[in-house]
Design a protein around this motif. Sequence first.
Motif, PDB file in Angstrom:
ATOM      1  N   GLY A   1      49.735  23.705  47.420  1.00  0.00           N
ATOM      2  CA  GLY A   1      50.665  22.676  47.892  1.00  0.00           C
ATOM      3  C   GLY A   1      50.020  21.545  48.690  1.00  0.00           C
ATOM      4  N   HIS A   2      48.685  21.400  48.623  1.00  0.00           N
ATOM      5  CA  HIS A   2      47.998  20.417  49.465  1.00  0.00           C
ATOM      6  C   HIS A   2      48.102  18.988  48.912  1.00  0.00           C
ATOM      7  CE1 HIS A   2      45.170  23.502  51.585  1.00  0.00           C
ATOM      8  NE2 HIS A   2      46.441  23.823  51.673  1.00  0.00           N
ATOM      9  N   LEU A   3      48.063  18.027  49.847  1.00  0.00           N
ATOM     10  CA  LEU A   3      48.074  16.607  49.493  1.00  0.00           C
ATOM     11  C   LEU A   3      46.961  16.285  48.494  1.00  0.00           C
ATOM     12  CD1 LEU A   3      49.203  13.724  50.168  1.00  0.00           C
ATOM     13  CD2 LEU A   3      47.424  13.594  51.901  1.00  0.00           C
TER      14      LEU A   3
ATOM     15  N   GLY B   1      43.987  15.706  54.545  1.00  0.00           N
ATOM     16  CA  GLY B   1      44.035  15.785  53.083  1.00  0.00           C
ATOM     17  C   GLY B   1      44.540  17.142  52.609  1.00  0.00           C
ATOM     18  N   HIS B   2      44.461  18.123  53.497  1.00  0.00           N
ATOM     19  CA  HIS B   2      44.905  19.471  53.119  1.00  0.00           C
ATOM     20  C   HIS B   2      46.251  19.804  53.753  1.00  0.00           C
ATOM     21  CE1 HIS B   2      41.103  20.086  51.075  1.00  0.00           C
ATOM     22  NE2 HIS B   2      40.630  19.306  52.053  1.00  0.00           N
ATOM     23  N   ALA B   3      46.962  18.764  54.198  1.00  0.00           N
ATOM     24  CA  ALA B   3      48.329  18.965  54.679  1.00  0.00           C
ATOM     25  C   ALA B   3      49.173  19.469  53.515  1.00  0.00           C
ATOM     26  CB  ALA B   3      48.895  17.637  55.187  1.00  0.00           C
TER      27      ALA B   3
ATOM     28  N   PHE C   1      45.995  22.702  42.639  1.00  0.00           N
ATOM     29  CA  PHE C   1      44.842  21.928  42.168  1.00  0.00           C
ATOM     30  C   PHE C   1      43.876  21.484  43.272  1.00  0.00           C
ATOM     31  CE2 PHE C   1      48.235  21.089  38.995  1.00  0.00           C
ATOM     32  CZ  PHE C   1      47.622  21.701  37.910  1.00  0.00           C
ATOM     33  N   CYS C   2      44.122  21.862  44.519  1.00  0.00           N
ATOM     34  CA  CYS C   2      43.228  21.401  45.585  1.00  0.00           C
ATOM     35  C   CYS C   2      41.869  22.099  45.502  1.00  0.00           C
ATOM     36  CB  CYS C   2      43.848  21.636  46.965  1.00  0.00           C
ATOM     37  SG  CYS C   2      42.935  20.753  48.246  1.00  0.00           S
ATOM     38  N   GLY C   3      40.801  21.341  45.761  1.00  0.00           N
ATOM     39  CA  GLY C   3      39.445  21.866  45.698  1.00  0.00           C
ATOM     40  C   GLY C   3      39.195  23.005  46.673  1.00  0.00           C
ATOM     41  N   CYS C   4      39.964  23.059  47.761  1.00  0.00           N
ATOM     42  CA  CYS C   4      39.756  24.113  48.764  1.00  0.00           C
ATOM     43  C   CYS C   4      40.430  25.413  48.349  1.00  0.00           C
ATOM     44  CB  CYS C   4      40.272  23.666  50.133  1.00  0.00           C
ATOM     45  SG  CYS C   4      42.059  23.843  50.338  1.00  0.00           S
ATOM     46  N   GLY C   5      41.277  25.360  47.308  1.00  0.00           N
ATOM     47  CA  GLY C   5      41.968  26.561  46.850  1.00  0.00           C
ATOM     48  C   GLY C   5      43.341  26.754  47.475  1.00  0.00           C
TER      49      GLY C   5
HETATM   50 ZN   LIG Z   1      43.138  21.791  50.213  1.00  0.00          ZN
END
Ligand SMILES: [Zn+2]
Length: 298
Positions: free
Chosen positions: A180-182, A161-163, A173-177
Amino acid sequence: MAKSLGILLTGRIASGVIEGQTPCSSIHHFPDNFDDTDSLLDMPLDGLIELVCEQSTRAVAECGPVQSVGLALPGIVRDGVVEDSPNLVQLKGARIAERMRQTLGKSGISAPVTVLNDADAIAAGVAAKHDRLDSFIRIWALGYGIGFGRYPFTAGIWEGGHAVVTLEAGETFCGCGGRGHLEGIMGYRAMRLRFLDMEPEEVFANAKTGDKRCNEFVRLWHRSLAAATSNSIHMEGPGRFYYTGTNIHFLDLKLLQQYLQQMVKMSPLQSYSLEIVPMSDDLVVSGVAIAATQAVKT
Ligand SMILES: [Zn+2]
């Protein structure tokens, strides 16, 4: 036949006892209201573990005792420790397998606890349901976050999911910060952050009626999933991919296939297949229970 308690812990809790590959208790849900997906997110760790165990004892009371316990949760899990869990942050660093074993023990449930990433548990559930326990499958779970799961379970991180699927600098916008993540494109949380003026359901509905901004996003959403699937094919080969999750209704399989054909051009890699599986808690509970049974055997 061996009985195993399967537990799913995400924004909600589901639990049930599985005998072989078949549920022998009903599947218990908490909270009862399926629309309430936020009530566990802020709960402190100790209270959360107590609640999970309390819920699970109801299923064991119906058709216990069990020989193994499987717990599925979102995040990076190694040797029973949650190394990170961006969508259930209180779990980070928790020795969750040991804590669960101790707390269940107080209720008379004495069995080893196996902890899996929830997407791997879905993969095990899908493999069992489709009679593919002897083959290699991959799944994408489209929900609040984006999960990538494999069956059989193989040690590794597999945070698909973080590719990275885009180099656009504004994709944050990814929750991990990570940039460019999926998940920063496809995750429900991320879609809400991107479209502050409408819900993801409205975005997809408006795309169908010709709204340009929504239409472009829906195409980006599908291209991103095709990119991540293509990357997986180029790393690990073609094979069977299943798509599931609470937001699976957003997926247009034909559009995904169309983008994937543009991305995978080497003929030995083109023997992949894509299939949609409806998401259910039962699938995950069965999957993690089956994985826990296998872990005890080995
Ligand atoms: Zn991520």
